[in-house]
Design a protein around this motif. Sequence first.
Motif, PDB file in Angstrom:
ATOM      1  N   PRO A 179       0.824  -1.212   0.000  1.00 62.37           N
ATOM      2  CA  PRO A 179       0.000   0.000   0.000  1.00 62.37           C
ATOM      3  C   PRO A 179       0.855   1.257   0.000  1.00 62.37           C
ATOM      4  N   LYS A 180       0.461   2.236  -0.862  1.00 62.49           N
ATOM      5  CA  LYS A 180       1.163   3.504  -0.933  1.00 62.49           C
ATOM      6  C   LYS A 180       0.122   4.618  -0.938  1.00 62.49           C
ATOM      7  N   PRO A 181       0.519   5.825  -0.501  1.00 61.54           N
ATOM      8  CA  PRO A 181      -0.427   6.933  -0.523  1.00 61.54           C
ATOM      9  C   PRO A 181      -0.931   7.195  -1.935  1.00 61.54           C
ATOM     10  N   SER A 182      -2.219   7.522  -2.052  1.00 60.94           N
ATOM     11  CA  SER A 182      -2.790   7.804  -3.361  1.00 60.94           C
ATOM     12  C   SER A 182      -2.272   9.137  -3.894  1.00 60.94           C
ATOM     13  N   ILE A 183      -2.041   9.190  -5.211  1.00 59.89           N
ATOM     14  CA  ILE A 183      -1.620  10.443  -5.843  1.00 59.89           C
ATOM     15  C   ILE A 183      -2.817  11.152  -6.462  1.00 59.89           C
ATOM     16  N   THR A 184      -3.987  10.552  -6.326  1.00 56.85           N
ATOM     17  CA  THR A 184      -5.204  11.116  -6.895  1.00 56.85           C
ATOM     18  C   THR A 184      -6.040  11.732  -5.787  1.00 56.85           C
ATOM     19  N   SER A 185      -6.517  12.949  -5.993  1.00 53.69           N
ATOM     20  CA  SER A 185      -7.281  13.621  -4.946  1.00 53.69           C
ATOM     21  C   SER A 185      -8.600  12.885  -4.690  1.00 53.69           C
ATOM     22  N   VAL A 186      -9.159  13.133  -3.529  1.00 53.99           N
ATOM     23  CA  VAL A 186     -10.421  12.475  -3.174  1.00 53.99           C
ATOM     24  C   VAL A 186     -11.520  12.867  -4.154  1.00 53.99           C
ATOM     25  N   GLU A 244      -6.641   6.082 -13.001  1.00 55.99           N
ATOM     26  CA  GLU A 244      -7.498   4.887 -12.903  1.00 55.99           C
ATOM     27  C   GLU A 244      -6.757   3.759 -12.185  1.00 55.99           C
ATOM     28  N   GLU A 245      -5.478   3.584 -12.503  1.00 52.15           N
ATOM     29  CA  GLU A 245      -4.700   2.559 -11.808  1.00 52.15           C
ATOM     30  C   GLU A 245      -4.606   2.855 -10.308  1.00 52.15           C
ATOM     31  N   ASP A 246      -4.600   4.137  -9.983  1.00 47.91           N
ATOM     32  CA  ASP A 246      -4.419   4.529  -8.600  1.00 47.91           C
ATOM     33  C   ASP A 246      -5.578   4.086  -7.708  1.00 47.91           C
ATOM     34  N   ILE A 247      -6.768   3.973  -8.277  1.00 48.75           N
ATOM     35  CA  ILE A 247      -7.916   3.610  -7.435  1.00 48.75           C
ATOM     36  C   ILE A 247      -8.539   2.273  -7.824  1.00 48.75           C
ATOM     37  N   MET A 248      -7.962   1.568  -8.826  1.00 46.08           N
ATOM     38  CA  MET A 248      -8.545   0.296  -9.247  1.00 46.08           C
ATOM     39  C   MET A 248      -8.450  -0.724  -8.103  1.00 46.08           C
TER      40      MET A 248
END
Length: 269
Positions: free
Chosen positions: A5-12, A214-218
Amino acid sequence: MSITPKPSITSVLEQNLIMELAAKNRRIDGRSLTDYREIRIERGIIEKANGSAQVSIGKTKVMAGVKLELGEPFPDTPDEGVLTVNAEFTPIASPTFELGPPGENSIELARIVDRNLRESKAVDLKKLCITPGKKVFIVFIDINILNHDGNLIDASTYAALAALLDTKMSNFELNDGEVVFKDGVQPLPMNNYPVPVTFAKIGRALMMDPQLQEEDIMSTRLTIGIDKDGCICAVQKGGMGELEPDDVRNAVGLAIEKSKELRTLIIGG
């Protein structure tokens, strides 16, 4: 790609938007679920390599170089040449990449590219054997990520395949067991042209060629490798989510159809 697990780079806000659009079978960049971004292929870009290619899928950019050297075969395949794939992630390609020894992402990427090429028998390794058990050609494929905006698996495999197709071998002959190189070159012996097609599952939607957000939240990534005869040569699942049987059947059918178009582009590119 990592399972760590890594921090998301995509905003909420962006995450919520992508999820809302996915529920309506739509995407944040306006593509349909089965659209690729624009693909560009350049060959022969590294002068000192035996073969090379650069592939762009949207803003994702990958370069592959092929080098041939003489060496010894593996003990369990004494009559075959050797194929080896390495992948390099450097910080110029993404702020999430770090300098240092290969991490789990680069190791996984190299293995997936290798699996597609190896399982489809893309390179005719038997024709790279010079003296069984003693001397063969070794094919080194080095993959460098130049810019990461998602779907590195497909971009890297297309670059590797295009670089192999660009590869030229020097003519040679055996003289008292020694290899003597002669004038002229010949293409690398190829048997197959494997093409992977990668999907991301977001909500209940399967999206072909996921971009970075998309990869960031798949929840799940699925890559289906298809050989020139339309048969599956490799399958790779990533992520901690689940896939329904219909997801897999749908992905396989779509990959078989899409791979025909992609293969024509790579071979002819």
